[in-house]
Scaffold this motif. Structure first.
Motif, PDB file in Angstrom:
ATOM      1  N   ASP A   1     -23.741 -39.966-117.316  1.00 22.43           N
ATOM      2  CA  ASP A   1     -23.571 -41.318-117.839  1.00 22.43           C
ATOM      3  C   ASP A   1     -24.526 -42.276-117.141  1.00 22.43           C
ATOM      4  O   ASP A   1     -25.087 -41.991-116.089  1.00 22.43           O
ATOM      5  N   GLY A   2     -24.669 -43.455-117.753  1.00 18.21           N
ATOM      6  CA  GLY A   2     -25.450 -44.509-117.140  1.00 18.21           C
ATOM      7  C   GLY A   2     -26.906 -44.503-117.556  1.00 18.21           C
ATOM      8  O   GLY A   2     -27.383 -43.564-118.230  1.00 18.21           O
ATOM      9  N   PHE A   3     -27.629 -45.554-117.152  1.00 21.83           N
ATOM     10  CA  PHE A   3     -29.026 -45.730-117.524  1.00 21.83           C
ATOM     11  C   PHE A   3     -29.800 -46.292-116.340  1.00 21.83           C
ATOM     12  O   PHE A   3     -29.254 -46.988-115.491  1.00 21.83           O
ATOM     13  N   PHE A   4     -31.101 -45.990-116.317  1.00 21.47           N
ATOM     14  CA  PHE A   4     -31.975 -46.617-115.347  1.00 21.47           C
ATOM     15  C   PHE A   4     -32.211 -48.067-115.748  1.00 21.47           C
ATOM     16  O   PHE A   4     -32.516 -48.364-116.906  1.00 21.47           O
TER      17      PHE A   4
ATOM     18  N   ASN B   1     -31.334 -30.047-119.845  1.00 22.61           N
ATOM     19  CA  ASN B   1     -31.936 -31.268-119.292  1.00 22.61           C
ATOM     20  C   ASN B   1     -32.154 -32.287-120.398  1.00 22.61           C
ATOM     21  O   ASN B   1     -32.618 -31.943-121.487  1.00 22.61           O
ATOM     22  N   VAL B   2     -31.831 -33.549-120.097  1.00 21.87           N
ATOM     23  CA  VAL B   2     -31.851 -34.607-121.106  1.00 21.87           C
ATOM     24  C   VAL B   2     -32.997 -35.580-120.819  1.00 21.87           C
ATOM     25  O   VAL B   2     -33.198 -36.000-119.672  1.00 21.87           O
TER      26      VAL B   2
ATOM     27  N   VAL C   1     -39.198 -49.384-120.420  1.00 21.91           N
ATOM     28  CA  VAL C   1     -39.486 -49.196-121.843  1.00 21.91           C
ATOM     29  C   VAL C   1     -38.880 -47.872-122.290  1.00 21.91           C
ATOM     30  O   VAL C   1     -39.367 -46.800-121.911  1.00 21.91           O
ATOM     31  N   GLY C   2     -37.803 -47.945-123.062  1.00 22.06           N
ATOM     32  CA  GLY C   2     -37.117 -46.739-123.513  1.00 22.06           C
ATOM     33  C   GLY C   2     -37.008 -46.675-125.017  1.00 22.06           C
ATOM     34  O   GLY C   2     -37.177 -47.673-125.717  1.00 22.06           O
ATOM     35  N   GLY C   3     -36.712 -45.474-125.525  1.00 21.95           N
ATOM     36  CA  GLY C   3     -36.708 -45.261-126.966  1.00 21.95           C
ATOM     37  C   GLY C   3     -35.340 -45.181-127.611  1.00 21.95           C
ATOM     38  O   GLY C   3     -35.244 -45.029-128.827  1.00 21.95           O
ATOM     39  N   HIS C   4     -34.257 -45.242-126.811  1.00 21.39           N
ATOM     40  CA  HIS C   4     -32.900 -45.059-127.349  1.00 21.39           C
ATOM     41  C   HIS C   4     -32.792 -43.735-128.108  1.00 21.39           C
ATOM     42  O   HIS C   4     -32.144 -43.651-129.148  1.00 21.39           O
ATOM     43  N   ASN C   5     -33.450 -42.694-127.589  1.00 23.53           N
ATOM     44  CA  ASN C   5     -33.477 -41.391-128.255  1.00 23.53           C
ATOM     45  C   ASN C   5     -33.233 -40.287-127.231  1.00 23.53           C
ATOM     46  O   ASN C   5     -34.116 -39.479-126.941  1.00 23.53           O
ATOM     47  N   GLU C   6     -32.040 -40.250-126.676  1.00 27.94           N
ATOM     48  CA  GLU C   6     -31.706 -39.195-125.710  1.00 27.94           C
ATOM     49  C   GLU C   6     -31.471 -37.873-126.433  1.00 27.94           C
ATOM     50  O   GLU C   6     -30.733 -37.808-127.426  1.00 27.94           O
TER      51      GLU C   6
ATOM     52  N   TYR D   1     -32.823 -38.230-117.680  1.00 26.23           N
ATOM     53  CA  TYR D   1     -33.424 -39.560-117.616  1.00 26.23           C
ATOM     54  C   TYR D   1     -32.934 -40.352-118.822  1.00 26.23           C
ATOM     55  O   TYR D   1     -32.857 -39.824-119.937  1.00 26.23           O
ATOM     56  N   ALA D   2     -32.644 -41.614-118.621  1.00 26.42           N
ATOM     57  CA  ALA D   2     -32.305 -42.500-119.734  1.00 26.42           C
ATOM     58  C   ALA D   2     -32.558 -43.932-119.293  1.00 26.42           C
ATOM     59  O   ALA D   2     -32.137 -44.339-118.198  1.00 26.42           O
ATOM     60  N   ILE D   3     -33.226 -44.689-120.125  1.00 23.31           N
ATOM     61  CA  ILE D   3     -33.684 -46.030-119.750  1.00 23.31           C
ATOM     62  C   ILE D   3     -32.918 -47.113-120.503  1.00 23.31           C
ATOM     63  O   ILE D   3     -32.641 -46.964-121.698  1.00 23.31           O
ATOM     64  N   ASP D   4     -32.614 -48.178-119.788  1.00 23.94           N
ATOM     65  CA  ASP D   4     -32.053 -49.383-120.408  1.00 23.94           C
ATOM     66  C   ASP D   4     -33.184 -50.395-120.580  1.00 23.94           C
ATOM     67  O   ASP D   4     -33.670 -50.966-119.595  1.00 23.94           O
TER      68      ASP D   4
END
Length: 383
Positions: A150-153, A227-228, A256-261, A323-326
Motif C-alpha cells: 500500500d501507499g505511494f511515493f 514485482n509492481v 510524475v506518475g502514470g496511475h497505471n500500476e 514502486y508507485a507515485i503520487d
C-alpha cells in the motif's frame, strides 16, 4: 528563440522529448549532446537534426572542455539532463560506470551552467542569474526505494536507493539541489515512474517481451513476476517535463506518475494478448514475425503465442518489490495529468514495434546479444 541543451537526447526518453519539443515549440532551438553508448541511437533523431533548430554533438557530459564550449557557442537557456546510465542490471555488473556518469557528469553540467549563467552577486553575496534560465534534472522513482503493498511515493518520501543505479541517481539529485541551496541556481527535478512507448531500447521489460515474441524466444520474467511498477507513457512524461521547466518552481521536486500500476507478470500477459489480437484482426501485422510457425495459408499463426512462452528466471539482486507515485503536486500546481491509460498505451507501443522492425534490428547489436546471454541464459527457475 529559446535554446535548450538536451543531454542524452538520442536515448529513449530524451529522443521522444526532442521530437515533442520540436513539434510543440516553434521558438525552440535544441542542442542534443549524447555519447551514443549502447542505449543511444543517433538514427532515432536523424530526421530531426537540421542544423538550424536541432544540432547534434557526440560527447560525454563529463567532458568539461566540451560542455563549457557548448555554453560558449550557444545561448543556452535551459539544460534538460536525461544523460545517464539507466539500467539496473547493468549497474549491478559495473557500478563504477554509473557513479562516474550519473554523479560526476551531472556535477560537470551544473558547474558549466553556473559559470555561463552567473551575472554577478547580490547584496548578500549570492550569485545573480541570467533571467529565464533553468537546470532540470530528470530522475527516477527508484531513488525512494521499495514500497509495501500500500501507499505511494510523494516528494517528501525519504530517499532510500537499493541498487548502484538508483544510488547514483539519488546522489545526482542531491548534488543538483545542493547547487540550488548553495548558489540559488534555478534547479528543478522530476522523478518519474517506468516509461514505455516508441524508441524504447529492447533490454527493458516491455520492448524485450515484444521483441522476444517476434524472435520466437522465451519470455524471461524475474522471480515470480509479482514485482509492481507504475507505467507512464513517454509522451505524457515529455509533457510533464515541459510543464516543469517552464512553469514549475525552482528548487522543487515533482513526481510524475502514470496511475497505471501493474505486476510484471500481468504486463507480459497483456503484451501476449495484445500481439495475438493484432495478428488476428489485422493480417498485415502477421508479417512482422521473423521467426514463426506457418499456418495452413503459409502465413504466421498466432496459436503459439501464449503464456507457455513465459520463463521465470532467478530474481535480480536487491529487486525492489513495488514502486508507485503520487503525482498530486504536479497536477495541483501545474495542471499536468497523465493522458494515456495503459490499455491504450500498450496497443500504441506494440503497434510501433511491429511497424519499426528496421529500427529494432539496428539497435540490437553484438553488445546487446552478449548482454542478453549474461542476464538470462541458464537462469531458468526449476519447478
Amino acid at each position: 528563440m529559446h535554446t535548450y541543451l538536451i543531454t542524452g537526447g538520442a536515448g529513449f526518453i530524451g529522443a521522444n522529448f526532442v521530437k515533442y519539443m520540436l513539434a510543440t515549440h516553434a521558438d525552440a532551438q535544441l542542442i542534443v549532446l549524447d555519447l551514443l553508448t549502447y542505449a543511444g541511437n543517433v538514427h532515432t533523431i536523424e530526421s530531426d537534426i537540421d542544423g538550424v533548430r536541432c544540432h547534434f554533438v557526440k560527447g560525454d557530459i563529463g567532458d568539461r572542455a566540451l560542455v563549457e564550449s557548448l555554453f560558449e557557442k550557444y545561448p543556452i537557456d535551459c539544460v534538460v539532463n536525461f544523460a545517464a546510465e539507466s539500467h539496473v542490471d547493468r549497474s549491478i555488473e559495473d557500478p563504477q560506470l554509473f557513479l562516474v556518469t550519473n554523479i560526476l557528469g551531472t556535477q560537470n553540467l551544473l558547474n558549466a551552467a553556473r559559470k555561463a549563467w552567473t551575472t554577478g552577486r547580490d547584496a548578500t553575496g549570492y550569485p545573480t542569474w541570467r533571467p529565464g534560465v533553468r537546470f532540470h534534472q530528470v530522475s527516477t522513482d527508484e531513488v525512494y526505494g521499495s514500497l509495501g503493498p500500500d501507499g505511494f511515493f510523494t516528494e517528501t518520501t525519504p530517499l532510500a536507493p537499493h541498487s548502484p543505479y538508483s544510488a547514483s541517481k539519488t546522489s545526482a539529485d542531491l548534488v543538483a539541489m545542493a547547487y540550488h541551496d548553495t548558489y540559488r541556481m534555478p534547479v528543478s527535478i522530476t522523478r518519474c515512474s517506468n516509461n514505455y512507448g516508441p524508441y524504447h531500447f529492447p533490454e527493458k521489460l516491455i520492448p524485450l517481451i515484444i521483441n522476444n515474441i517476434l524472435e520466437g524466444k522465451q519470455l524471461p520474467v524475474y522471480g515470480d513476476g509479482s514485482n509492481v511498477r507504475d507505467w507512464l507513457y513517454v509522451e505524457d512524461h515529455c509533457k510533464a517535463i515541459d510543464a516543469v521547466i517552464h512553469r514549475g518552481r525552482a528548487g522543487e521536486v515533482y513526481n510524475v506518475g502514470g496511475h497505471n500500476e501493474r505486476k510484471n507478470i500481468d504486463i507480459v500477459r497483456t503484451i501476449i494478448r495484445t500481439i495475438r489480437q493484432l495478428m488476428t484482426k489485422q493480417p498485415a501485422y502477421r508479417d512482422a514475425l521473423r521467426k514463426r510457425i506457418a499456418g495452413p495459408d503459409g502465413l504466421p499463426t498466432v496459436d503459439w503465442i501464449d503464456d507457455s512462452l513465459i520463463t521465470f528466471v532467478t530474481d535480480r539482486l536487491g529487486h525492489d518489490q513495488r514502486y508507485a507515485i503520487d503525482p498530486t503536486k504536479i497536477s495541483t500546481e501545474l495542471g499536468w495529468r497523465p493522458e494515456t491509460d495503459f490499455e491504450t498505451g500498450i496497443v500504441k507501443t506494440v503497434r510501433w514495434n511491429l511497424e519499426h522492425q528496421d529500427w529494432i534490428r539496428e539497435v540490437i547489436s553484438g553488445d546487446y546479444v552478449g548482454y542478453y546471454e549474461r542476464m538470462y541464459a541458464g537462469r531458468e527457475l526449476k519447478s
